[in-house]
Structure formats: structure tokens, C-alpha cells
Write a protein that holds these residues in place. Structure first.
Motif, short mmCIF file in Angstrom:
data_model
loop_
_atom_site.label_atom_id
_atom_site.label_comp_id
_atom_site.label_asym_id
_atom_site.label_seq_id
_atom_site.Cartn_x
_atom_site.Cartn_y
_atom_site.Cartn_z
N PHE A 285 69.50 41.31 18.24
CA PHE A 285 69.25 39.85 18.90
C PHE A 285 67.47 39.01 18.65
O PHE A 285 66.30 38.57 18.56
CB PHE A 285 69.37 39.12 20.05
CG PHE A 285 70.81 39.48 19.93
CD1 PHE A 285 71.92 38.77 18.85
CD2 PHE A 285 71.69 40.11 20.89
CE1 PHE A 285 73.12 38.66 18.90
CE2 PHE A 285 73.05 40.06 21.11
CZ PHE A 285 73.94 39.80 19.87
N GLU B 85 74.93 36.82 25.37
CA GLU B 85 74.98 36.59 24.53
C GLU B 85 75.76 37.51 23.23
O GLU B 85 76.21 36.97 22.49
CB GLU B 85 73.58 37.43 24.14
CG GLU B 85 72.45 36.77 24.57
CD GLU B 85 70.90 37.00 24.12
OE1 GLU B 85 70.27 37.31 23.76
OE2 GLU B 85 71.17 38.88 24.53
N TRP C 33 77.97 36.11 20.51
CA TRP C 33 77.72 35.81 18.70
C TRP C 33 79.78 36.60 18.63
O TRP C 33 79.82 36.40 17.00
CB TRP C 33 77.30 37.30 19.00
CG TRP C 33 77.19 38.57 17.51
CD1 TRP C 33 76.58 38.13 16.25
CD2 TRP C 33 78.15 39.00 17.26
NE1 TRP C 33 77.01 38.92 15.40
CE2 TRP C 33 77.84 39.73 15.51
CE3 TRP C 33 78.80 40.02 17.77
CZ2 TRP C 33 78.78 40.95 15.82
CZ3 TRP C 33 79.40 41.13 17.34
CH2 TRP C 33 79.63 41.46 16.48
N ASP D 246 81.27 33.45 17.85
CA ASP D 246 81.01 32.85 16.35
C ASP D 246 81.22 33.51 15.45
O ASP D 246 81.70 33.11 13.92
CB ASP D 246 79.31 32.46 16.31
CG ASP D 246 78.94 31.84 17.09
OD1 ASP D 246 79.34 31.00 17.48
OD2 ASP D 246 78.06 31.65 17.46
#
Length: 250
Positions: free
Chosen positions: A61, A206, A210, A213
Motif C-alpha cells: 500500500f 487496510e 482491499w 473492494d
């Protein structure tokens, strides 16, 4: 560090849904160091694990981290959002020559740095913070001499508070990344607010965003083109986004 692929990351995320903090930290560490066994991962110093997780986070990231904390002043409570450059975080432990040695009064001891397995064991047994310090010191003590006499193992569970304090100070100096604390001044009231940056918890948040998504991407592309999940995950993020834009234009 070899960057873990999307299929492996999704598997890590799926396994972590049934876990809590320490279990998720272990899964993330395994993703960062896939060649290591569970025993090894649980035995490395805490700062070593943090360094591996910061490296994994940068690979996945980037170096910029968005952090949100609340002001410590109860009369303010302002939510503070800022960007953190994590490039310098995650320093690996630096043991002094001769190991971690502590002297206090008639005591002379040698310790090892705390590891994830120690925190798990202490958390399951400690009744309060003082008990946790005592249990951690006993687990990490390698040898001890008191007044010139070698100390038996069972006596290590009754180390004086002054010795435990010396051990904590020495461990913090040798392994500063074991606990990263931010000190942020509130822009509204000026109150200094300390906040621990738990890289395992941050990275899990995170990864969770992710993964959700990516699963939405898979659903949309599979619906539009009939592709399988492995076929979609094999696409680069750029190509996947381009196909999604084409779907939206139809």
C-alpha cells in the motif's frame, strides 16, 4: 520481500475473519515471511515482527499512512486526521554486545527480547498490569545471579519491581519498534495526545478494505464477462480497472 499475490492475500484475509488481534497478526506475519514456520514467527522479537509488517505494508500500500485519533482532552475530543510517512518506521532490534544484561542492587540478569508468544502467554494468565510485568520478566529471563548465587528458575517469578523496570528500559532501548507511540498535538486545543500505532491492526484494517473492494471487482467482472475468480485475480490492477470502466460505459 516478495510481494504476496492477490489470491494469497485473499486467503489470508478469509482466514483472519475468524481470528482476533494476535491470530490476525500471525497471519499477516506469515504473509510477510512465508518461508518461516509458526514457531519461528512466534519467537522473533516484537520489533522484528513490526519491521516485517511495515515492510509488507509498504510493498502492498505504499509508505504514506492515513491515521485518525481522538484528542485526549475529554472536553475537546476532536478527531485528528493526518498523514504519516512510514518510511522510517519499523527499525529492527539492536541488541547490545553481550546480550541484554541488567544489573540492579544485588541482582545481575541476562534477558532475551519479548516475542509474540510471550505476549500471548502473559495475556492468558495475567490478572493485572503488575502481574503481566512479572510474568513477562520471568519468561524472558535467561539467567540470574543474586548476591553471587545463581537463581533457580522458580525464583524468577518473584523478581523485584526495580529489576523488572530495568528490564523494560533495556528492552525498549534495544527494540524500539516493539511499541511505536505517536505524540500528536491537537490543532483545536493544543493537548498532546499519545497514541500507540499497532501496525498489525492497522494493516489488517487496510487488508479488509482491499479484500472487499477486490471481491466486488470479481463479482462485477464475472457477471459481465463470465470469467472465474482466478482469471480475474490474474489481471493486473490497471487492466482490471480498465475492464471495470468498460463495464460502466455499457
Amino acid at each position: 520481500m516478495a510481494v504476496t499475490g492477490p489470491a494469497e492475500l485473499l486467503a489470508t484475509w478469509e482466514a483472519g475473519l475468524a481470528q482476533q488481534g494476535s491470530g490476525r497478526a500471525l497471519l499477516l506475519h506469515r504473509a510477510a515471511r512465508p518461508e518461516a514456520g509458526t514457531d519461528e514467527l512466534l519467537s522473533v522479537p516484537l520489533g522484528e515482527r513490526a519491521a516485517d509488517l511495515f515492510a509488507l505494508r509498504r510493498a502492498l500500500f505504499g509508505e504514506r499512512m492515513q491515521v485518525t485519533i481522538g484528542c485526549a482532552d475529554p472536553d475537546c475530543g476532536e478527531a485528528m486526521e493526518f498523514e504519516l510517512d512510514a518510511a522510517g518506521l519499523g527499525a529492527r532490534p539492536r541488541l547490545p554486545e553481550g546480550g541484554l544484561r541488567v544489573s540492579e542492587g544485588e541482582w545481575s540478569l541476562e534477558f532475551r527480547l519479548p516475542a509474540p508468544a510471550d505476549l500471548d502467554a502473559v495475556a492468558s494468565r495475567a490478572v493485572d498490569a503488575e502481574d503481566a510485568r512479572r510474568l513477562l520478566g520471568a519468561r524472558c529471563a535467561l539467567s540470574a545471579v543474586r548476591g553471587g548465587r545463581a537463581v533457580e528458575r522458580e525464583e524468577l517469578s518473584r523478581l523485584p519491581e526495580a529489576v523488572l523496570k530495568r528490564f523494560a528500559e533495556a528492552a525498549e532501548q534495544a527494540d524500539p519498534a516493539a511499541e511505536v507511540t505517536l505524540n500528536v498535538a491537537c490543532p483545536e486545543c493544543g493537548t498532546a495526545t499519545p497514541a500507540e500505532l499497532d501496525i498489525a491492526a492497522y494493516l489488517w484494517t487496510e487488508l479488509d478494505a482491499w479484500a472487499r473492494d477486490v471481491m466486488l471487482d470479481v463479482h462485477l467482472l464475472a457477471s459481465a464477462y463470465g470469467w472465474s475468480e482466478p482469471q480475474i485475480l490474474a489481471l493486473s490492477p490497471l487492466r482490471r480497472r480498465y475492464y471495470l470502466e468498460l463495464c460502466a460505459d455499457v
